[in-house]
Design an enzyme around this catalytic site. Structure first.
Site, PDB file in Angstrom:
ATOM      1  N   ARG A  50       0.685  -1.180  -0.150  1.00 19.54           N
ATOM      2  CA  ARG A  50       0.110  -0.117  -0.148  1.00 19.54           C
ATOM      3  C   ARG A  50       0.771   1.056  -0.018  1.00 19.54           C
ATOM      4  NH1 ARG A  50      -3.572  -2.598  -1.667  1.00 19.54           N
ATOM      5  NH2 ARG A  50      -5.764  -2.961  -0.617  1.00 19.54           N
TER       6      ARG A  50
ATOM      7  N   GLU B  53      -2.982   8.208  -4.025  1.00 18.23           N
ATOM      8  CA  GLU B  53      -3.097   7.578  -5.240  1.00 18.23           C
ATOM      9  C   GLU B  53      -4.335   7.739  -5.705  1.00 18.23           C
ATOM     10  OE1 GLU B  53      -3.727   2.834  -5.406  1.00 18.23           O
ATOM     11  OE2 GLU B  53      -1.737   3.202  -4.602  1.00 18.23           O
TER      12      GLU B  53
ATOM     13  N   HIS C 203      -1.314   0.644  -9.616  1.00 21.55           N
ATOM     14  CA  HIS C 203      -1.981  -0.196  -8.691  1.00 21.55           C
ATOM     15  C   HIS C 203      -2.542  -1.529  -9.617  1.00 21.55           C
ATOM     16  CE1 HIS C 203      -3.925  -0.686  -4.380  1.00 21.55           C
ATOM     17  NE2 HIS C 203      -3.733  -1.868  -5.067  1.00 21.55           N
TER      18      HIS C 203
END
Ligand code: DGY
Length: 330
Positions: free
Chosen positions: A237, A266, A285
């Site tokens: 993460r 993000e 991602h």
């Protein structure tokens, strides 16, 4: 009457197909996240929620959803969900462990190799029409074969990364909250303190969940401990790495390269320094992004949701304590 369900994004069709006919579906039929105010409004009359890691599931949302009986996320990580708040309300939370292990381990190695051999720089160079000759001094990178790999977080994905390391004849170090003697033995990995791993590894890969303990685990101090030739790969993460410290480390040569599948925030804003540093690769991602894996994740999430709506135990439940009456309060 069918249960009423909110699906917060367009998900792979086989997952949706499982729900069609069994539920009254309200699908946010889009490729971008459902706006917060729409989410809060549409959840008001729903029995079930099928959500993504881009949705914040917190007290405010749960208060707005008096009928909610199950939350099912299309991901293994649930750091976007206030799980204790769900548990207090007796709401089971589902996720998709196992489905994405191998796919994410593949991407870890793709990023590691791309950074080691400067693939993105090379591709950009060729595409820009700048390739004029073979050059003995150009795009010199790092050997992976025989290097030391440091794996931080030795759960399913960390171990799958270790399994792939054997073909590269790497020495495998790992660090995790708990020592895992069986996996250590099976995979030929050595448990070390985090500082030792950072100091000795040529490639450091991150696989921990994001928790208050792991937030900015890799910050200035940690980056300072790494080798100047080291590569950092984050597929966990974004919040596990302090982005400002990473920019400093890459600019000042504390480490050689970073390859990031996840970032904080993000997405990164287009003018973020990590996007213009030549020694940093960022992908959006995509750790679990294979057709088969994303399909499997959507199906697992749908199965969790249907079980919750039927009052059955979720096949993959993050908070099984929800089933013990003592842990609930209203
Ligand atoms: C997860 O499942 O937590 C990944 O980050 C997305 O697949």
């Amino acid at each position: 009457m069918k249960p009423s369900v909110l699906v917060t994004r367009r998900i792979p069709q086989p997952g949706l197909d499982l729900l069609i006919g069994q539920c009254d579906l309200d699908v946010w039929d889009s490729d971008v996240p459902i706006p917060r105010e729409v989410l809060l409004q549409r959840i008001a009359d729903k029995d079930g929620l099928l959500c993504l890691l881009t949705d914040r599931i917190d007290d405010e949302l749960l208060d707005a959803a008096p009928r909610l009986r199950v939350v099912s996320q299309v991901a293994v990580g649930v750091d976007n969900i206030n799980v204790p708040a769900c548990t207090r309300r007796g709401i089971p939370v589902g996720h998709t462990p196992g489905a994405l292990t191998e796919t994410t381990a593949d991407l870890t190695w793709a990023l590691l190799l791309a950074a080691a051999r400067r693939l993105v720089e090379g591709v950009d160079y060729v595409r820009a029409g700048r390739w004029v000759t073979w050059d003995p001094n150009q795009f010199l990178g790092l050997d992976v074969y025989g290097a030391t790999l440091g794996i931080v977080g030795f759960g399913r994905i960390g171990q799958a990364v270790a399994r792939r390391a054997h073909g590269f004849n790497t020495r495998i170090l790992y660090h995790s909250r708990q020592r895992k003697p069986d996996a250590e033995q099976a995979l030929g990995a050595s448990y070390v303190a985090l500082d030792t791993l950072l100091a000795e590894a040529d490639f450091v890969t991150l696989h921990v969940s994001l928790t208050p303990e792991t937030y900015h685990l890799i910050g200035r101090d940690a980056l300072r401990k790494m080798k100047g030739t080291a590569v950092l790969v984050n597929v966990a993460r974004g919040g596990v790495v302090d982005p400002d410290a990473l920019v400093e480390a890459l600019r000042n040569g504390w480490i050689a390269y970073a390859a990031l599948d996840v970032t904080e925030p993000e997405p990164l804003p287009a003018d973020h320094p990590l996007l213009s540093l030549p020694n940093c690769i960022v992908v959006p991602h995509i750790g679990s992004a294979s057709v088969a894996t994303r399909t499997k994740m959507a199906i697992m999430a749908a199965e969790n949701l249907l079980a919750g709506l039927a009052g059955q135990r979720l096949p993959h439940c993050v908070n099984p304590e929800v089933y013990s009456a003592a842990t609930r309060s209203s």
